[in-house]
Design an enzyme around this catalytic site. Structure first.
Site, short mmCIF file in Angstrom:
data_model
loop_
_atom_site.label_atom_id
_atom_site.label_comp_id
_atom_site.label_asym_id
_atom_site.label_seq_id
_atom_site.Cartn_x
_atom_site.Cartn_y
_atom_site.Cartn_z
CD GLU A 52 -1.29 -0.27 3.67
OE1 GLU A 52 -1.55 0.69 4.42
OE2 GLU A 52 -1.82 -1.40 3.79
CG HIS B 120 1.10 -0.32 8.50
ND1 HIS B 120 1.12 -1.58 7.97
CD2 HIS B 120 -0.05 0.26 8.06
CE1 HIS B 120 0.05 -1.77 7.22
NE2 HIS B 120 -0.69 -0.68 7.27
NE ARG C 209 -8.57 -6.23 12.92
CZ ARG C 209 -9.22 -7.13 12.20
NH1 ARG C 209 -8.98 -8.42 12.38
NH2 ARG C 209 -10.12 -6.75 11.30
#
Length: 284
Positions: free
Chosen positions: A12, A142, A161
């Site tokens: 991303e 992140h 997560r």
């Protein structure tokens, strides 16, 4: 599976529209050891020495694994002492690790008792100014802290997560896929694309992102030769023109460009405008 909705990875890119703050990738362990010693928390001493003895990806993996699997009673004792150390550090008016200490306190207030607060101390703390970008390959831990940005990623719904959430954390799978190699993430800066736009270059073949800064009265600017793609207006308002038709996008609005749409042009309306154009990597 609970973790994976598809077979795709998810690199991303995020481009800041305002001041944008993030945690991304594991910091150089030597700097993390320096941070821990600056906090001067006795309860951190054994963890500090663990990382100091192995200041590499292996040491980071060991420490992260230890913290993410701490028994709740041990975490409940350790975390308040670390936070007290952050308060003392900030009260001393030292500045070197002030953002990291402040972030830990803010995260602990939002996610009390979460092991992710400790994990956040292992990550790079970054601040992007408007127009600057950050690229993250799959496997990099992140968290986006605050600010407004444009984000583009590969076509995937997969999420693992690492804490700071009431949702499920699959620790074994997280440890399997995380990249513990310490990185100093370079900012992705806009490069002139030769057509009046700027390009945010990344190694991801799945997507490409360009930004157009439009001036009122400057005429029509070609956005793309062909779709598929997405146009997002981030400043002002813009008129899209195609084959005798037009569509006005106000700030925050977007439009889909199909694979059959060609020669899409843009024009600022009532003042300067800014648009982002996202497309398949080879179409930039």
């Amino acid at each position: 599976m609970r973790n994976y909705r598809d077979d795709n990875h998810k690199p991303e890119l995020v481009v800041a529209l305002s001041r944008f703050e993030a945690l991304a990738g594991f910091r150089d362990p030597r700097r993390t050891v320096e941070l821990f010693r600056a906090l001067d928390v006795p309860a951190l001493a054994s963890y500090t020495e663990l990382l100091a003895a192995q200041p590499d990806s292996g040491g980071l993996r060991t420490l992260f694994t230890t913290w993410i699997t701490l028994p709740q009673n041990v975490l409940a004792a350790l975390l308040p002492e670390v936070l007290d150390g952050c308060v003392r550090y900030l009260s001393s008016r030292k500045r070197k690790f002030a953002p990291e200490a402040r972030t830990a306190l803010e995260l602990a207030e939002t996610y009390p008792g979460d092991a992710g607060v400790l994990a956040a101390l292992l990550l790079n703390r970054l601040t992007l100014q408007p127009g600057q970008g950050l690229f993250l390959d799959a496997g990099n831990l992140h968290a986006y802290l605050r600010g407004v940005a444009v984000e583009i990623m590969a076509n995937s719904d997969n999420v693992l997560r690492g804490g700071l959430t009431p949702k499920h954390v699959d620790v074994p799978e997280l440890l399997r896929v995380l990249d513990f190699e310490p990185i100093d993430l370079p900012l992705v800066l806009p490069e002139p694309a030769g057509d009046g736009s700027v390009r945010y270059r990344t190694p991801a073949p799945e997507f490409a992102l360009r930004r157009f800064d439009l001036t009122e009265g400057a005429g029509q600017v070609p956005l793309t030769d062909a779709g598929p793609g997405i146009v997002l207006c981030s400043v002002g308002s813009v008129r899209l023109l195609h084959d005798g038709t037009q569509l006005v996008l106000e700030r925050g609005a977007g439009a889909w460009i199909s694979a059959t749409d060609t020669d899409i042009r843009a024009q600022a309306v009532d003042g300067p405008a800014q648009v982002f154009c996202a497309c398949v990597g080879g179409n930039a």
